[in-house]
Enzyme design. Structure first.
Site, PDB file in Angstrom:
ATOM      1  N   ASP A 277      -1.538  19.644 -23.579  1.00 44.52           N
ATOM      2  CA  ASP A 277      -0.215  19.300 -23.056  1.00 44.52           C
ATOM      3  C   ASP A 277       0.221  20.397 -22.081  1.00 44.52           C
ATOM      4  O   ASP A 277      -0.625  21.027 -21.468  1.00 44.52           O
ATOM      5  CB  ASP A 277       0.785  19.117 -24.200  1.00 44.52           C
ATOM      6  CG  ASP A 277       1.881  18.107 -23.864  1.00 44.52           C
ATOM      7  OD1 ASP A 277       2.556  18.301 -22.841  1.00 44.52           O
ATOM      8  OD2 ASP A 277       2.074  17.139 -24.619  1.00 44.52           O
ATOM      9  N   HIS A 300      -1.195  20.001 -18.893  1.00 49.54           N
ATOM     10  CA  HIS A 300      -0.261  19.240 -18.072  1.00 49.54           C
ATOM     11  C   HIS A 300       0.514  20.122 -17.104  1.00 49.54           C
ATOM     12  O   HIS A 300       1.523  19.691 -16.538  1.00 49.54           O
ATOM     13  CB  HIS A 300       0.720  18.468 -18.967  1.00 49.54           C
ATOM     14  CG  HIS A 300       0.082  17.365 -19.747  1.00 49.54           C
ATOM     15  ND1 HIS A 300       0.781  16.525 -20.595  1.00 49.54           N
ATOM     16  CD2 HIS A 300      -1.216  16.952 -19.814  1.00 49.54           C
ATOM     17  CE1 HIS A 300      -0.049  15.656 -21.154  1.00 49.54           C
ATOM     18  NE2 HIS A 300      -1.271  15.897 -20.697  1.00 49.54           N
TER      19      HIS A 300
END
Length: 473
Positions: A277, A300
């Protein structure tokens, strides 16, 4: 008569001599007794650290010098093995760690040592302060979380190692904090496919969490394979993170590297973060955050948000992200907010960012939604004063995506020296996409369509609408 007087005088002299000798002998014996008693008390105090009526304290093992820090005396070192820990990776050493923490917490300048070449299985635990100043947690060995989801108590689902109300604490070392999260991830994937909610709890634990803590330093250690977020700072300030390594697989869900919320005065530097993430996630209540010299990927990217979920208030300000390398990530640097939220994001700078094979390097998304459908709402978190300067490298999907609210547009957005080229590894690309964003751009700009992203004719009414949310924060 004279003879009697002489005899009496002799008797008196003899009597005085006897009294004098007796007194001298008693004085010598008294001094000997006092000397022995003093030596006995002194011996007991040196041996146990207090008088004999106090409880015995286990003698901590000495610690070899670490780095450039001067060696400390043995009275300030608390080795977890001295408190009964086995360090075999199988035995539950939670109570031993807690006992060592409580002992070290009471001594100024103490070091709690997790020795190298040992593995300590630790169940969810809270290491609570306040403690005496300048406490060091020296992690040179390995801390292991319970590997089975079923063995986690319900009370420990929020975090694994929880530091609460600590001040002037340093966590450092050459060792590893291993969350052993693989079963959590596989269960999540099965749940998403088969909808079997009994396989895994709704909440997954963070590996290291600092709550309501001040002047905290985390450096040099490895944090790997957390069930969810790896390192979290909540309601804290005065945070320094330096030279740490965070790692989990690219497909491990929601495994943010570093998560900040309601936290101020933070510096994160010279670290490597690769996860499933956001490498760094900045949430509401954060201000004065400086992130630099970070290698991010996979993951991310660096994200502000999502902010304003469920019509909540979100306030983020004074964020500097610079000298970052981002490789093989979903986004580079982004701001994401939910529709319906209120508050503001202001004074944000992203500069000197090198991107490589990043899907979308630059994003502002005021329509963020993590579901298939989210209801349109007019209210939004206001975004103003955002600078993108020297964002250079390759993208695999789209160079820039600015999607600002219809009713509360983004204002004072600067695009300076943006040079983004399509990656040679991919064939299909989208053009730059920009909506309702106001600001100015400055060459060089690649692709040239970026030059048309920003609207420059911002009116006074637009500024008033955007700034109307700032007073909430």
């Amino acid at each position: 008569m004279k003879r009697n007087e002489r005899s009496s005088l002799v008797l008196v002299v003899v009597f005085l001599l006897i009294v004098s000798v007796t007194f001298s002998i008693m004085s010598v014996e008294a001094r000997k007794h006092h000397s022995k008693k003093s030596k006995s008390h002194k011996h007991r105090k040196d041996k146990g650290g207090s008088d004999s009526s106090g409880p015995a304290v286990p003698a901590p093992a000495p610690l070899p010098p670490y780095g450039s820090h001067p060696p400390q005396t043995s009275t300030t070192i608390f080795d977890v093995l001295s408190f009964g820990a086995k360090g075999d990776g199988v035995t539950d050493d939670s109570k031993s760690l807690l006992a060592a923490w409580k002992a070290a917490c009471m001594v100024p300048g103490a070091t709690l040592e997790i020795p190298s070449e040992f593995k300590f299985l630790i169940k969810p635990i809270t290491l609570q302060g306040p403690c005496m100043p300048h406490l060091v947690l020296q992690i040179d060995g390995t801390l292991l979380a319970p590997p089975k989801v079923s063995s986690w108590p319900k009370s420990g689902l929020f975090q694994w190692l929880n530091f609460k109300w600590v001040q002037n604490l340093t966590v450092q070392g050459t060792g590893t904090v291993d969350g052993q999260g693989s079963e959590w991830w596989s269960a999540s994937q099965i749940y998403s496919i088969q909808k079997k909610s009994k396989l895994i709890p709704d909440i997954k634990p963070t590996a290291l969490r600092f709550y309501a803590s001040y002047n905290v330093t985390v450096r040099d250690i490895n944090i790997i394979n957390s069930p969810q977020c790896h390192l979290k700072f909540d309601s804290s300030s005065g945070v320094k993170v330096n030279n740490i390594h965070i790692s989990s697989p690219e497909n491990s869900p929601n495994t943010d590297g570093i998560h900040l919320q309601n936290t101020q005065d933070v510096e994160i530097q010279h670290s490597n973060i690769g996860c499933g993430d956001d490498c760094v996630s900045i949430q509401t209540g954060c201000s004065n955050i400086h992130i630099h010299h970070i290698n991010c990927g996979p993951g991310h990217g660096i994200s502000l948000g999502g902010l304003g979920k469920d019509k909540s208030v979100a306030c983020v300000s004074d964020i500097v992200v610079e000298k970052i390398s981002v490789q093989n990530t979903l986004t580079g640097v982004r701001i994401k907010t939910w529709q319906g939220g209120i508050g503001s994001v202001k004074n944000v700078s992203f500069s000197n960012i090198q991107v490589s094979d990043v899907k979308v390097p630059i994003i502002i998304d005021q329509y963020y939604c993590d579901k298939h459908f989210c209801k349109n709402q007019t209210e939004a978190v206001a975004i103003s004063g955002v600078k993108y300067d020297q964002i250079i490298g390759t993208y695999s999907v789209q160079p820039i995506h600015l999607a600002c609210s219809n009713d509360i547009p983004c204002t004072d957005v600067d695009l300076i020296d943006i040079q983004l080229k399509p990656s040679s590894r991919y064939r299909y690309f989208q053009k730059a996409s920009c909506w309702n964003s106001f600001g100015k751009s400055q060459a060089p700009l690649v692709p040239s369509s970026i030059d048309y992203c920003l609207r420059s004719d911002v009116s006074g009414s637009v500024r008033r609408i955007a700034r109307s949310h700032e007073h909430i924060c």
